[in-house]
Design a protein around this motif. Structure first.
Motif, short mmCIF file in Angstrom:
data_model
loop_
_atom_site.label_atom_id
_atom_site.label_comp_id
_atom_site.label_asym_id
_atom_site.label_seq_id
_atom_site.Cartn_x
_atom_site.Cartn_y
_atom_site.Cartn_z
N THR A 216 0.83 -1.21 0.00
CA THR A 216 0.00 0.00 0.00
C THR A 216 0.85 1.25 0.00
O THR A 216 0.55 2.23 -0.69
N LEU A 217 1.93 1.23 0.77
CA LEU A 217 2.80 2.40 0.87
C LEU A 217 3.43 2.74 -0.48
O LEU A 217 3.50 3.91 -0.86
N GLN A 218 3.88 1.72 -1.20
CA GLN A 218 4.46 1.98 -2.52
C GLN A 218 3.41 2.58 -3.45
O GLN A 218 3.70 3.51 -4.22
N GLN A 219 2.20 2.08 -3.38
CA GLN A 219 1.13 2.63 -4.20
C GLN A 219 0.85 4.08 -3.82
O GLN A 219 0.65 4.94 -4.69
N ALA A 220 0.87 4.37 -2.52
CA ALA A 220 0.62 5.73 -2.06
C ALA A 220 1.72 6.69 -2.52
O ALA A 220 1.43 7.84 -2.90
N TYR A 221 2.97 6.24 -2.48
CA TYR A 221 4.06 7.08 -2.98
C TYR A 221 3.86 7.41 -4.45
O TYR A 221 4.07 8.55 -4.89
N ASP A 222 3.47 6.41 -5.23
CA ASP A 222 3.28 6.62 -6.67
C ASP A 222 2.12 7.58 -6.92
O ASP A 222 2.21 8.47 -7.77
N VAL A 223 1.04 7.38 -6.18
CA VAL A 223 -0.13 8.26 -6.32
C VAL A 223 0.21 9.69 -5.93
O VAL A 223 -0.15 10.64 -6.63
N ALA A 224 0.92 9.85 -4.82
CA ALA A 224 1.27 11.18 -4.34
C ALA A 224 2.19 11.91 -5.31
O ALA A 224 2.03 13.11 -5.57
N ALA A 225 3.16 11.18 -5.87
CA ALA A 225 4.08 11.80 -6.82
C ALA A 225 3.35 12.27 -8.07
O ALA A 225 3.61 13.36 -8.59
N LYS A 226 2.42 11.45 -8.54
CA LYS A 226 1.67 11.80 -9.75
C LYS A 226 0.74 12.98 -9.52
O LYS A 226 0.63 13.88 -10.36
N GLY A 227 0.05 13.01 -8.36
CA GLY A 227 -0.93 14.05 -8.09
C GLY A 227 -0.41 15.22 -7.29
O GLY A 227 -1.18 16.11 -6.94
N LYS A 228 0.91 15.24 -6.98
CA LYS A 228 1.50 16.30 -6.16
C LYS A 228 0.71 16.48 -4.86
O LYS A 228 0.28 17.59 -4.52
N MET A 229 0.54 15.38 -4.17
CA MET A 229 -0.30 15.35 -2.98
C MET A 229 0.49 15.69 -1.73
O MET A 229 0.88 14.82 -0.95
N TRP A 230 0.74 16.97 -1.55
CA TRP A 230 1.42 17.46 -0.36
C TRP A 230 1.01 18.89 -0.10
O TRP A 230 0.37 19.54 -0.95
N ARG A 231 1.35 19.38 1.07
CA ARG A 231 0.99 20.75 1.44
C ARG A 231 1.81 21.76 0.64
O ARG A 231 2.80 21.41 0.00
N ILE A 232 1.40 23.00 0.69
CA ILE A 232 2.08 24.06 -0.05
C ILE A 232 3.55 24.11 0.33
O ILE A 232 3.90 24.10 1.51
N ARG A 233 4.42 24.16 -0.66
CA ARG A 233 5.86 24.25 -0.44
C ARG A 233 6.27 25.70 -0.55
O ARG A 233 6.34 26.27 -1.65
N SER A 234 6.54 26.32 0.56
CA SER A 234 6.88 27.75 0.60
C SER A 234 7.39 28.08 1.99
O SER A 234 7.01 27.42 2.97
N PRO A 235 8.24 29.09 2.11
CA PRO A 235 8.61 29.56 3.45
C PRO A 235 7.41 30.04 4.25
O PRO A 235 7.49 30.17 5.47
N LYS A 236 6.30 30.28 3.57
CA LYS A 236 5.06 30.72 4.25
C LYS A 236 4.04 29.60 4.35
O LYS A 236 2.85 29.85 4.52
N SER A 237 4.50 28.36 4.23
CA SER A 237 3.56 27.24 4.18
C SER A 237 2.73 27.11 5.45
O SER A 237 1.54 26.76 5.39
N ASP A 238 3.31 27.40 6.61
CA ASP A 238 2.55 27.28 7.86
C ASP A 238 1.39 28.28 7.90
O ASP A 238 0.29 27.96 8.35
N ALA A 239 1.66 29.50 7.45
CA ALA A 239 0.61 30.51 7.42
C ALA A 239 -0.51 30.09 6.47
O ALA A 239 -1.70 30.24 6.78
#
Length: 451
Positions: A393-416
């Motif tokens: 499942t984890l390998q599938q999730a990594y592949d899905v996340a990479a394809k869909g850019k499934m992560w929080r905003i990448r920025s020095p202001k990401s917490d805000a």
């Protein structure tokens, strides 16, 4: 007999220590200080201090450090646990202090840009660390999604040490009792909700529902938007466009937030106030058939009888339901980097190199339940039988996340930006604003915050 990764690293570092000793004899007393540096000696061990989330700092201190010390007996590793809500601020303060206390920082997924921007972390692929890295460390063996969590603007500042992903847990017993087949990773959201109608039921016959279909994040807090975002990404949407402007206040974003809100119809009473702990408790007690939560809790939820009423045979794990484009997931990697001000560079990297080596990942997974990031680990023989389906499942999730850019905003202001999403997604879930209004407001505020 072929040496293991740890054996190779130890032999290599022993060679360096021997060379250092030879240099001391040749150079005389003035060089003796250097013999006490690096990886230390029995008489003069070195200390590496690590700031980490208190949720797992003590466990790692107790279980992982002794394993590390089998290979590096003269490096004393000390974990200091800090509450998650205070962790980033304390890291920023320590990193900017003229006399920092910490050599290694364990960092949550979206924090690398902030720390990189203030020069807090060492380039792990740079010349200094590369000279200390074993030839068989193999950077290319890491899955792209978890490794990228430690990268910012082309520089690798951190490595994945606890590769978490937002996943779907399900209770096979409750599905069977409801007369439903076990769900699959191909199940769509429409099919999920069709099952949910049957999963909410009265199990003890007293006329009141006491089993529910789902529990997850609904409370007003920064991780709650990750549920909505996983649905958004699965529907083909994204948080930002190519120019870095918010791109979610549209039909896809609204549909995804309405799906998140619909989950409340099949959740336990009071679920609007539920988050990580509440959903975890409900699932472990066998009250809900599904839980969307972080995969790292699998061992304590399905394996450890001290913390759960469930067993491995009862608990399934897979990616979130399929949206308009693909299945859902969300990256929540804990990565670790070396402080740019450390005086113990070699010992600090020795610990991280060991922890993220092929053998170190297996030890971490077996003893602590941390998920590995390496492809070879996920495709190899798991250290424990229960890890087999989890790794798949984890390998599938990594592949899905990479394809869909499934992560929080990448920025020095990401917490805000994440706090803005937390506030507005909560308003939408609580019915204090329509999904369209909540997302429009969030987009406007995030546009200003990121400038």
């Amino acid at each position: 007999m072929k040496k293991t990764q740890i054996g190779k690293l130890t032999s290599r570092r022993s060679m360096l220590a021997g060379l250092a000793g030879s240099l001391v004899l040749a150079a005389g007393p003035a060089a003796s200080v250097h013999a006490q540096e690096g990886l230390g000696t029995a008489d003069n061990p070195v200390e590496v201090r690590i700031m980490a989330n208190e949720a797992f700092a003590n466990t790692w201190q107790t279980l992982l450090v002794p394993e590390f010390n089998k290979a590096y007996p003269n490096v004393r590793v000390v974990f200091d646990g800090v509450p998650y809500t205070e962790l980033l601020a304390k890291m920023m303060l320590d990193a900017t202090s003229p006399n920092p206390e910490y050599d290694v920082l364990l960092v949550d997924d979206p924090w690398v840009p902030q720390l990189a921007e203030i020069g807090a972390l060492v380039d792990l692929k740079g010349e200094k660390v590369a000279a200390l890295t074993g030839d068989d460390y193999d950077w290319d063996d890491f899955n792209a999604a978890p490794l990228a969590a430690g990268e910012w603007q082309g520089v690798q500042y951190a490595v994945p040490v606890r590769s978490n992903m937002l996943l779907r847990f399900y209770n096979r017993t409750l599905y069977e009792e409801a007369g439903l087949p076990e769900p699959t990773p191909e199940q769509t959201w429409d099919e999920f909700f069709a099952d949910a109608e049957k999963l909410v039921r009265d199990a003890d016959g007293d006329g009141k529902d006491d089993r529910w279909a789902i529990d997850t994040y609904f409370v007003r807090e920064p991780l709650t938007p990750t549920i909505w975002q996983s649905i958004l990404n699965a529907n083909g949407g994204s948080l930002l466009d190519e120019s870095g402007s918010p791109a979610f206040a549209n039909e896809t974003g609204v549909k995804s937030l309405e799906t998140h809100k619909r989950l409340l119809d099949y959740a336990p009473p009071g679920a609007l106030g539920h988050g990580f702990s509440e959903s975890l408790q409900a699932f472990r007690q066998g009250l809900v058939a599904n839980m969307f939560n972080w995969g790292s809790v699998y061992k304590s939820t399905a394996v450890d009888p001290k913390s759960t009423t469930l067993t491995v045979d009862e608990v399934g794990i897979q990616v979130l339901p399929v949206g308009d484009v693909q299945a859902g997931a969300h990256r929540g990697i804990w990565i670790a980097g070396v402080s740019s001000k450390t005086e113990e560079l070699e010992a600090s990297w020795a610990f991280l190199e060991w922890l993220t080596s092929k053998e170190g990942e297996s030890i971490n997974a077996s003893l602590v339940g941390s998920f590995p990031a390496r492809k070879s680990t996920l495709n190899g023989e798991p250290a424990e039988p229960w890890l087999g389906p989890v790794y798949e499942t984890l390998q599938q999730a990594y592949d899905v996340a990479a394809k869909g850019k499934m992560w929080r905003i990448r920025s020095p202001k990401s917490d805000a930006a994440q706090q803005i999403l937390a506030d507005e997604i909560a308003r939408g879930l609580a019915g204090q604003a329509s999904a369209e209004e909540a997302l429009d407001t969030a987009a406007g505020k995030i546009e200003k915050a990121l400038k």
